[in-house]
Write a protein that holds these residues in place. Structure first.
Motif, PDB file in Angstrom:
ATOM      1  N   CYS A   8      -6.450 -32.073 -29.532  1.00 26.08           N
ATOM      2  CA  CYS A   8      -7.537 -33.006 -29.223  1.00 26.08           C
ATOM      3  C   CYS A   8      -7.140 -34.438 -29.582  1.00 26.08           C
ATOM      4  CB  CYS A   8      -8.817 -32.618 -29.971  1.00 26.08           C
ATOM      5  SG  CYS A   8      -9.491 -31.062 -29.365  1.00 26.08           S
ATOM      6  N   VAL A   9      -6.503 -34.594 -30.745  1.00 26.63           N
ATOM      7  CA  VAL A   9      -6.036 -35.931 -31.142  1.00 26.63           C
ATOM      8  C   VAL A   9      -5.045 -36.453 -30.095  1.00 26.63           C
ATOM      9  CG1 VAL A   9      -4.712 -37.240 -32.863  1.00 26.63           C
ATOM     10  CG2 VAL A   9      -6.385 -35.527 -33.613  1.00 26.63           C
ATOM     11  N   GLY A  10      -4.131 -35.558 -29.673  1.00 19.28           N
ATOM     12  CA  GLY A  10      -3.137 -35.919 -28.650  1.00 19.28           C
ATOM     13  C   GLY A  10      -3.809 -36.346 -27.357  1.00 19.28           C
ATOM     14  N   ALA A  11      -4.840 -35.590 -26.957  1.00 20.98           N
ATOM     15  CA  ALA A  11      -5.546 -35.904 -25.712  1.00 20.98           C
ATOM     16  C   ALA A  11      -6.205 -37.273 -25.798  1.00 20.98           C
ATOM     17  CB  ALA A  11      -6.585 -34.823 -25.421  1.00 20.98           C
ATOM     18  N   VAL A  12      -6.791 -37.578 -26.971  1.00 21.59           N
ATOM     19  CA  VAL A  12      -7.429 -38.896 -27.157  1.00 21.59           C
ATOM     20  C   VAL A  12      -6.377 -40.002 -27.057  1.00 21.59           C
ATOM     21  CG1 VAL A  12      -8.631 -40.382 -28.807  1.00 21.59           C
ATOM     22  CG2 VAL A  12      -9.365 -38.004 -28.498  1.00 21.59           C
ATOM     23  N   LEU A  67      -3.565 -39.847 -25.478  1.00 24.83           N
ATOM     24  CA  LEU A  67      -3.136 -39.924 -24.077  1.00 24.83           C
ATOM     25  C   LEU A  67      -4.124 -40.753 -23.253  1.00 24.83           C
ATOM     26  CD1 LEU A  67      -1.202 -39.012 -21.811  1.00 24.83           C
ATOM     27  CD2 LEU A  67      -2.681 -37.031 -21.467  1.00 24.83           C
ATOM     28  N   ILE A  68      -5.434 -40.528 -23.487  1.00 21.66           N
ATOM     29  CA  ILE A  68      -6.449 -41.261 -22.718  1.00 21.66           C
ATOM     30  C   ILE A  68      -6.402 -42.753 -23.052  1.00 21.66           C
ATOM     31  CG2 ILE A  68      -8.944 -41.562 -22.412  1.00 21.66           C
ATOM     32  CD1 ILE A  68      -9.102 -38.427 -22.659  1.00 21.66           C
ATOM     33  N   ILE A  69      -6.189 -43.050 -24.345  1.00 19.70           N
ATOM     34  CA  ILE A  69      -6.058 -44.460 -24.738  1.00 19.70           C
ATOM     35  C   ILE A  69      -4.841 -45.082 -24.039  1.00 19.70           C
ATOM     36  CG2 ILE A  69      -5.596 -46.041 -26.673  1.00 19.70           C
ATOM     37  CD1 ILE A  69      -7.153 -44.066 -28.473  1.00 19.70           C
ATOM     38  N   VAL A  70      -3.710 -44.376 -24.097  1.00 18.14           N
ATOM     39  CA  VAL A  70      -2.495 -44.881 -23.444  1.00 18.14           C
ATOM     40  C   VAL A  70      -2.750 -45.072 -21.950  1.00 18.14           C
ATOM     41  CG1 VAL A  70      -0.117 -44.311 -22.792  1.00 18.14           C
ATOM     42  CG2 VAL A  70      -0.857 -43.979 -25.144  1.00 18.14           C
ATOM     43  N   PHE A  71      -3.497 -44.129 -21.355  1.00 17.60           N
ATOM     44  CA  PHE A  71      -3.799 -44.242 -19.923  1.00 17.60           C
ATOM     45  C   PHE A  71      -4.516 -45.547 -19.611  1.00 17.60           C
ATOM     46  CE2 PHE A  71      -7.019 -43.760 -16.590  1.00 17.60           C
ATOM     47  CZ  PHE A  71      -6.179 -43.654 -15.506  1.00 17.60           C
ATOM     48  N   PHE A  72      -5.496 -45.893 -20.459  1.00 20.22           N
ATOM     49  CA  PHE A  72      -6.305 -47.081 -20.156  1.00 20.22           C
ATOM     50  C   PHE A  72      -5.515 -48.384 -20.257  1.00 20.22           C
ATOM     51  CE2 PHE A  72     -10.069 -44.298 -20.545  1.00 20.22           C
ATOM     52  CZ  PHE A  72     -10.649 -44.640 -19.335  1.00 20.22           C
ATOM     53  N   VAL A  73      -4.392 -48.343 -20.960  1.00 20.70           N
ATOM     54  CA  VAL A  73      -3.543 -49.547 -20.996  1.00 20.70           C
ATOM     55  C   VAL A  73      -2.206 -49.286 -20.293  1.00 20.70           C
ATOM     56  CG1 VAL A  73      -4.579 -50.613 -23.027  1.00 20.70           C
ATOM     57  CG2 VAL A  73      -2.787 -48.893 -23.318  1.00 20.70           C
ATOM     58  N   SER A  74      -2.190 -48.233 -19.460  1.00 20.24           N
ATOM     59  CA  SER A  74      -0.913 -47.810 -18.888  1.00 20.24           C
ATOM     60  C   SER A  74      -0.405 -48.755 -17.801  1.00 20.24           C
ATOM     61  CB  SER A  74      -1.005 -46.385 -18.336  1.00 20.24           C
ATOM     62  OG  SER A  74      -1.939 -46.342 -17.272  1.00 20.24           O
TER      63      SER A  74
END
Lengths: 283, 283
Positions: B24-28, B30-37
């Motif tokens: 779950c921490v990893g998924a969060v 990943l989503i953060i990285v996505f938003f600044v990807s």
């Protein structure tokens, strides 16, 4: 005692004669290839040199028992010289396919292959065809028919001058544990000979092709080629030593295998291509 | 006896809890990285993942004693994710530099390094950063923000569905000598789950980004991702087995090291990039 010394001398002279004859035959083949180098013959020639070199490597490393990996490596090597005008995308796709195939084989035969064998085969399968293919890439550039010669002069002038100046003046060993016959005097002779050769080539290029090389850049390139050539040559020697082989093969009498003759080309070809990509050598 | 069974169960549950929390921490993240990807953050993230993975590999293979080779490998790995828009020329130059540096080290330390170590380090230094960097290359394509998810769904949906369907229905071992916990039932569950996930994503993509995926191409891609993911996963298992390691590290509690989580990404990322280069998935 005297007769055995004489025999040894005869053998040595015989060996040198073989070497010179093979060298001359090679030079003639190179000139023929040059005259048709604007066609796909050059690509096929480089595919052949790559496959022969890889074959020698598979024999030396005894990986030849993994015949399926060798075939995979050959197929890849045969494709690479034809990629001169290709894009990064195709390149990545091919490398991905090669890696995926190698790892699939590792997974399916985990007791037969070791990661380190897969790694070594990957290294050889990439650098041998890719680096030799730089000869094709250079030839396909504008003025490629002139640049083409820089690779062979950069690699082989050094080999020739180092050999003869080593024989004449050689006293101090250069790298006794890697290549016991190499001397410092030979290395210096090779360097001077290559630099002089590049200067002479500057005038020849002006005469034949009306191409005006910048002479100081040519001198720097000559020095860089000597360094790259020597590292290539010594790398090949280390590999032979680590696998207890004297030569890579017997295809070229007096020289050894294809890799014995092309080892100095291996790093000189990509060096020349990279230099031409990032700077102009012409006025 | 009963209490030790209970202890084992507790330990197992505890392990699963850790795994889920880390997931779950990893998924969060990943989503953060996505938003600044769309920024260089993604490139830096991939450089970090590559370096961590390489570090784990150097530890497992015990090549960590060759610290100078590791540093060289890290420098190369840090550069690769920034090459998304580069040309073949720069790529070739970088690979030439890496090879030349590796062979120079081999020549200078012929007793310290073996060709097979140089080969393995070359293999890892090329595929880990290059293959992970395909995430960046995919993100920089048109509609990259949608394609981005194909990689993670293609790799991790299979991991998750295989794990849980294996736990529920697992009876027949898939590859007992490589990865004893994997079952055929798990593999089938992973495949079905991934295909269903891709179908659901087709609708999600239409809703969120108004992107119309061609559903039959998505199903084929899902199947291909599962195959690539499984080969990546099993390759990592074979490597661990050959070097007698249980996990690649401890950075991700319940999962192991970075490579334990990213092993299935390794081949899925270049697969998705290659597919996108050669065909359109969109109506």
């Amino acid at each position: 005692m005297q007769s055995s010394t004489k025999e040894a001398m005869d053998k040595k002279n015989n060996q040198m004669l073989k070497r010179v004859i093979t060298g001359c035959v090679g030079a003639v083949i190179l000139i023929i290839v040059f005259f048709v180098s604007n066609t796909l013959v050059l690509n096929f020639a480089m595919a052949l040199v790559s496959i022969l070199s890889l074959y020698e490597m598979f024999v030396i490393t005894k990986y030849i028992k993994h015949i399926e990996l060798m075939v995979l490596s050959f197929v890849f090597a045969a494709a690479v010289p034809f990629l001169a005008s290709t894009t990064t995308k195709v390149l990545m796709f091919l490398i991905f396919l090669l890696v995926f195939a190698l790892f699939s084989m590792l997974v399916l035969n985990q007791n037969r292959y070791k990661l380190e064998q897969i790694g070594t085969i990957f290294l050889l399968s990439i650098i041998i065809p890719f680096f030799f293919s730089n000869i094709v890439f250079v030839r396909r550039l504008e003025n490629g028919e002139v640049y083409f010669w820089l690779i062979f002069l950069g690699a082989w002038l050094n080999d020739i001058f180092a050999l003869f100046s080593g024989m004449l003046f050689g006293k101090h060993k250069l790298a006794p544990t890697i290549s016991p016959k190499k001397t410092i005097e030979g290395a210096i002779g090779g360097l001077i000979g290559t630099v002089l050769g590049f200067v002479v080539f500057t005038f020849v290029a002006k005469l034949i092709w009306n191409v005006d090389f910048i002479i100081w850049k040519m001198i720097i390139l000559a020095v860089a080629c000597v360094i790259a050539g020597v590292i290539g040559d010594l790398s090949a020697s280390v590999i032979k030593r680590q696998f207890q082989a004297k030569d890579f093969g017997t295809l070229m009498p007096g020289h050894g295998g294809v890799m014995d003759r092309f080892d100095s080309i291996l790093f000189v070809a990509p060096l020349v291509y990279c230099v031409l990509n990032f700077t102009s050598l012409i006025k």
